[in-house]
Design an enzyme around this catalytic site. Sequence first.
Site, PDB file in Angstrom:
ATOM      1  N   PRO A 248      -3.240  -8.186  -4.448  1.00 47.71           N
ATOM      2  CA  PRO A 248      -3.777  -7.662  -5.710  1.00 47.71           C
ATOM      3  C   PRO A 248      -2.604  -7.285  -6.610  1.00 47.71           C
ATOM      4  CG  PRO A 248      -4.038  -6.039  -3.958  1.00 47.71           C
ATOM      5  CD  PRO A 248      -3.380  -7.233  -3.327  1.00 47.71           C
ATOM      6  N   ASP A 426       2.535  -5.035  -6.018  1.00 51.31           N
ATOM      7  CA  ASP A 426       1.366  -5.106  -5.137  1.00 51.31           C
ATOM      8  C   ASP A 426       0.620  -3.771  -5.235  1.00 51.31           C
ATOM      9  OD1 ASP A 426      -0.372  -5.071  -2.950  1.00 51.31           O
ATOM     10  OD2 ASP A 426       0.994  -6.224  -1.664  1.00 51.31           O
ATOM     11  N   HIS A 427      -0.593  -3.835  -5.766  1.00 51.50           N
ATOM     12  CA  HIS A 427      -1.331  -2.596  -6.040  1.00 51.50           C
ATOM     13  C   HIS A 427      -1.774  -1.887  -4.752  1.00 51.50           C
ATOM     14  CE1 HIS A 427      -3.052   0.294  -8.564  1.00 51.50           C
ATOM     15  NE2 HIS A 427      -3.614  -0.470  -9.483  1.00 51.50           N
ATOM     16  N   ARG A 428      -1.679  -2.555  -3.615  1.00 52.24           N
ATOM     17  CA  ARG A 428      -2.004  -1.865  -2.359  1.00 52.24           C
ATOM     18  C   ARG A 428      -0.922  -0.859  -2.003  1.00 52.24           C
ATOM     19  NH1 ARG A 428      -2.499  -7.069   1.341  1.00 52.24           N
ATOM     20  NH2 ARG A 428      -0.647  -7.494   0.101  1.00 52.24           N
ATOM     21  N   VAL A 429       0.285  -1.117  -2.533  1.00 54.34           N
ATOM     22  CA  VAL A 429       1.446  -0.315  -2.145  1.00 54.34           C
ATOM     23  C   VAL A 429       1.912   0.572  -3.296  1.00 54.34           C
ATOM     24  CG1 VAL A 429       3.850  -0.495  -1.350  1.00 54.34           C
ATOM     25  CG2 VAL A 429       2.147  -2.129  -0.528  1.00 54.34           C
TER      26      VAL A 429
END
Length: 454
Positions: A248, A426-429
């Site tokens: 993402p 990375d929007h997860r991180v």
Amino acid sequence: MALVEVKVPDIGDFKDVAVIELLVKPGDRVAVDQSLITVESDKASMEIPSSHAGVVRELKVAQGDKVSEGSVIALLEAQGAAAAAPSAAPAAPAVVEVAAPAPVVAPAPVAAPPAAVAAATAPAAGASDVGAHDPTRPPVGLPHASPSVRKLARELGVPLEEVRGSGPKGRITVEDVQAFTRAVMAGEQTTRAQAARAPQGGGDGAALGLLPWPKVDFAKFGPIERQAMSRIKKISGANLMRNAVMIPAVTNHDDADITELEAFRLQLNKEHEKSGVKVTMLAFLIKACVAALQKFPEFNSSIDVEGGGDALILKRYWHIGFAADTPNGLVVPVIKNADQKGILQISQELAELAKKAREGKLSPAEMSGATFTISSLGGIGGRYFTPIINAPEVAILGVCKARMEPVWDGQQFVPRLMLPLSLTWDHRVIDGAAAARFNAYLGQILADFRRVLL
Ligand code: CAO
């Protein structure tokens, strides 16, 4: 004459790789750097060169053996100077072909072109009947095929272990490879990779519930020419596809005022004119990114996928990859330990790695270990773009061409040299606020490098 052991040199992260070809036999005379064996991992196949000149007395490996750095390949009756200097470092292995790295997580249900379709092959007359193909059949040992058939399979992207051999003792022939390719192109059979990507039996995009890819007879509208993609393009395409679909990703754009830095760079180049080292903005960007990565460590991390995906691995080293445009496609050499190097050393390494990249001479070790990547189109042009993250990294910086712009200083517009930055993360991180802070900090450093000292 001295008897020397020829060993596998540093082959980067590759361990326990399979010997797929023996290129010499006992009694053969070999020169320094002449390839002795070919090894293949899931990431690359490479030829291992001889560290000495001489005559092969004994081969210490057989096809199918696993080797790592330091494994003895052969005993050689070394000759001349080579015998006198057995400690001479062997040349880096020449990368023959780089295959797609194994995915770090289970294959995503994404559409991708069939491996074999990437090559244009005319049907061969009289090709043998290779029988029914079972893409779920597990691979059994190494496929039995000559080096030329292996080469052909590599060029066509054909997974040899899935081809049924019609030759003596099941040996795979050229016709078998061609027949396999034809059948995949005609949609009559599926490779194992395709089967894995489409678990519900769907074709391109079907597993994602997407419309089929449009089929257009381009020749109906005008003259066309079909051009096979380079090996690097096919490999990077598959990696980019995975990274684009699975991450993402968000991109923040910003500008950095590099007016003073550019003046310093020109001055530096004048001072070092005779040394042959040319400093480009990329070297400063690498140093500035290291400072930003140190201030915001999550940008220098990876998701611990093997540990369950619920933790980050923060790397306490700063290896910066840079995208290099080559005649065969995009490659990413890596400046190792950039935190410990000065601008001149980084500039020198950049030039050397970029030259090797263009000549196709980068070793796997020179392309691995990056913790963050910079993709600079500054020498070409453009304004902003959205680079794709190089997994398992979590961010990438895209840079375009700096240009003079009128900037309001509070009282008037003044001409400043502005560098466009595009940070994909990375929007997860990473959160949007952290990304904006990273870019702002990067801009501050590029505007005034003294801030690194704060
Ligand atoms: N703004 C303005 N000028 C810039 C600049 C920038 N941001 N970056 C570089 N330049 C200038 C250099 O100073 C140099 O100028 P002179 O020839 O007048 O000295 C010129 O552009 C050419 O630079 P370069 O490209 O040779 O050197 P580099 O260090 O900037 O880049 C390399 C090296 C290997 C990264 C580059 O050659 C390259 O391959 N770039 C393409 C990367 C790419 O394809 N990215 C896209 C990936 S996504 O598909």
